[in-house]
Enzyme design. Sequence first.
Site, PDB file in Angstrom:
ATOM      1  N   GLU B  56       0.855  -1.184   0.000  1.00  0.00           N
ATOM      2  CA  GLU B  56       0.000   0.000   0.000  1.00  0.00           C
ATOM      3  C   GLU B  56       0.896   1.240   0.000  1.00  0.00           C
ATOM      4  O   GLU B  56       1.765   1.384   0.847  1.00  0.00           O
ATOM      5  CB  GLU B  56      -0.890   0.000   1.250  1.00  0.00           C
ATOM      6  CG  GLU B  56      -1.864   1.159   1.302  1.00  0.00           C
ATOM      7  CD  GLU B  56      -2.618   1.241   2.642  1.00  0.00           C
ATOM      8  OE1 GLU B  56      -2.381   0.401   3.523  1.00  0.00           O
ATOM      9  OE2 GLU B  56      -3.429   2.170   2.780  1.00  0.00           O
ATOM     10  N   ASP B  67      -4.127  10.860   9.918  1.00  0.00           N
ATOM     11  CA  ASP B  67      -2.810  10.326  10.244  1.00  0.00           C
ATOM     12  C   ASP B  67      -2.179  10.958  11.472  1.00  0.00           C
ATOM     13  O   ASP B  67      -2.312  12.152  11.719  1.00  0.00           O
ATOM     14  CB  ASP B  67      -1.869  10.508   9.047  1.00  0.00           C
ATOM     15  CG  ASP B  67      -2.208   9.546   7.933  1.00  0.00           C
ATOM     16  OD1 ASP B  67      -2.187   8.330   8.190  1.00  0.00           O
ATOM     17  OD2 ASP B  67      -2.508  10.007   6.820  1.00  0.00           O
ATOM     18  N   TYR B 181     -11.355  -2.199   4.706  1.00  0.00           N
ATOM     19  CA  TYR B 181     -10.304  -1.687   5.578  1.00  0.00           C
ATOM     20  C   TYR B 181     -10.932  -1.372   6.919  1.00  0.00           C
ATOM     21  O   TYR B 181     -11.653  -0.390   7.053  1.00  0.00           O
ATOM     22  CB  TYR B 181      -9.702  -0.439   4.945  1.00  0.00           C
ATOM     23  CG  TYR B 181      -8.432   0.084   5.580  1.00  0.00           C
ATOM     24  CD1 TYR B 181      -8.312   0.255   6.957  1.00  0.00           C
ATOM     25  CD2 TYR B 181      -7.349   0.431   4.777  1.00  0.00           C
ATOM     26  CE1 TYR B 181      -7.146   0.733   7.509  1.00  0.00           C
ATOM     27  CE2 TYR B 181      -6.176   0.933   5.329  1.00  0.00           C
ATOM     28  CZ  TYR B 181      -6.084   1.086   6.702  1.00  0.00           C
ATOM     29  OH  TYR B 181      -4.933   1.585   7.247  1.00  0.00           O
TER      30      TYR B 181
END
Lengths: 400, 281
Positions: B56, B67, B181
Amino acid sequence: MKKHAEPRTHSKPGKFGKYGGQYVPETLMEPLRALEEAYNRFSRDPSCKKELAGWLDDFAGRPTPLYLATNLTSHVGGARIYLKREDLLHGGAHKINNTLGQALLAKKMGKRRIIAETGAGQHGVATAMACAALGLRAEVYMGSEDMDRQKLNVYRMKMLGAKVHPVESGSKTLKDAINEALRDWVTNVQDTYYLLGSVVGPHPYPTMVRDFQSVIGKEARKQIMQQEGGLPKALVACVGGGSNSIGIFHSFLHDPDVDLYGVEAGGESLSPGQNAAPLVAGREGVLHGMMTYVLQNEVGQVQTTRSISAGLDYPGVGPEHAFLMTAGRAKYVTVSDEEALEAFKNLSQLEGIMPALESAHAISYTMKLAKSLGTRDSIIVNLSGRGDKDVEIVAKHLPQ
Amino acid sequence: MPNTSHNDDRIEAKFRELRGLREGALVAYLTGGDPDPKTFLANSTALIEGGADIVEIGIPFSDPIADGPVIQASSMRALSNGTTPLVVLNMIRELSTQFPVPFVVLSYYNPILAMGLDRFLQKARESGVDGIVVPDLPVEESEEFRNISLKHNVDNIYLAAPNTSRTRLRTVLDKSKGFLYLVSIYGVTGPRDSLSPQALEAVRAVKFLARGKIPVSAGFGISQPEHVSAVIQSGADGAIVGSALVRIVGNHLDDPSQAETQLKKTVQSLKEATRLSSKLE
């Protein structure tokens, strides 16, 4: 009378035409849904409305006057200029209208930990005030660059009992403070309420904050009808995220003869990185959960901004403004740093009122506009904040 | 022979293949162009040689709200050397012509919009990208994006979180291709010392609803072999490790060859932990 359609008529909830929406990490979808539901309940509950109105009147100092600036009017020589005096509110700016509303909502939702972002510190201070008054814990994210530039507001927040978290990521300014607040919220969704300071971010914030700020326009409409016996020719307000402008525009959206002007920060110039004018110099994009106009480079990286006024220093803008511009209902223009400083001086010396540098942008454009109109016309400019916080910056730029 | 000639559904085929071997998939993440293009290509090669099943690659973005500090720093390093989405896609092309592993791209929505959805996805497909994750594009906003990704045969990998409602989870499972995911914790990306029991509960709940129709990979806060083995033992089809690898890159900026060695070694031990038959039982 249907010339200007209600923004949401032809789109999904939370969208203004194609703008707005919820472009957020999956973890925030559920808290946003819960927030929307709680807000809908709050806004329909007469006892909540009454409680908020009480806080706005007794704590914040509403209603604010609509003041005919006679000296400025005769100096310019044109339309009569009215000032909507949000600078007289507790804390010195319109920000308290929103923080009281959301802090009350947070309390009803049973949340005790409030987080917020702040750029110049005005929203942080207004959050700290509302939280102290309502017995809530406030934590404010602020870019470390902004903390250096706006030391006074950092002290004010701390004295009001808020915790200030310096943000060292990215450009260390408002956009990064929002990023950090969103990251905090993703981590602490269960017990934390995110009190956003402008009509930006994912749905329902742009709608909710607009509703809380629309008290400005509701009052102004009533006041101008009483004082002038008719509607103004135009409204002028500065646009950073766009909450004071939406707040005053909203009650006049359906009055096709009232022109709406949003004034963005022209900074040094309209070249990339030299301004904070996404509607004038940016293009469509997604930032902080919303589809809107964004200052960005050709490959979609968000650009740094520049303005003498920290409160306008933001690369995005509320999605409803993007809609009002593309629908042709409102016009967006820019005023440079230099012009804003000149307007600061003019209003201070002619009227004895020091405007915030943000509001000075609106004053500057109002002076241009008034000159082009007849003496029988009137203009309302939203004086969204007072200038005490800016004296140091102004002193540096206007020697002697 | 790996399925190099067969271009479609390579991600789900990889999961099927691993299931036959009683292994979970190790999805290994690096930020594209971090710290510079040459080192990035060498590091990606190390991931593959270490045994990553799916690679990825993140497209660096100025405002990565999902993040934590480790990936934020890597994005800044990549952006400061001029990495653009196109540069990343071209590097993936270089890797995908050499190695048969499936490639997934992670990008925030704005860089994709800036290039144009159709152009981005076509370019991605031509570069050998098999799937795409857009962390700030929930299913409600992604109809157009999904249609275009279907057209170009790029799997649209949606995310689910611990607080995703059952109703939404059904939709997300239904619309995901490649794998789902699963963001297994509340928070942003970043290595954590221990894996919360909540994360394993989330894996079990989502696997139950997925009914074997789509593989489920768990990510966020999974950084050590014990975490990988725990999520796989709990039923996940794959484990996604990002920040723990990106941190290695960040820790060896002065000595890139050391980063390569460390990455390869780390990936080997993470991969070992995906094998259901290995130790622990």
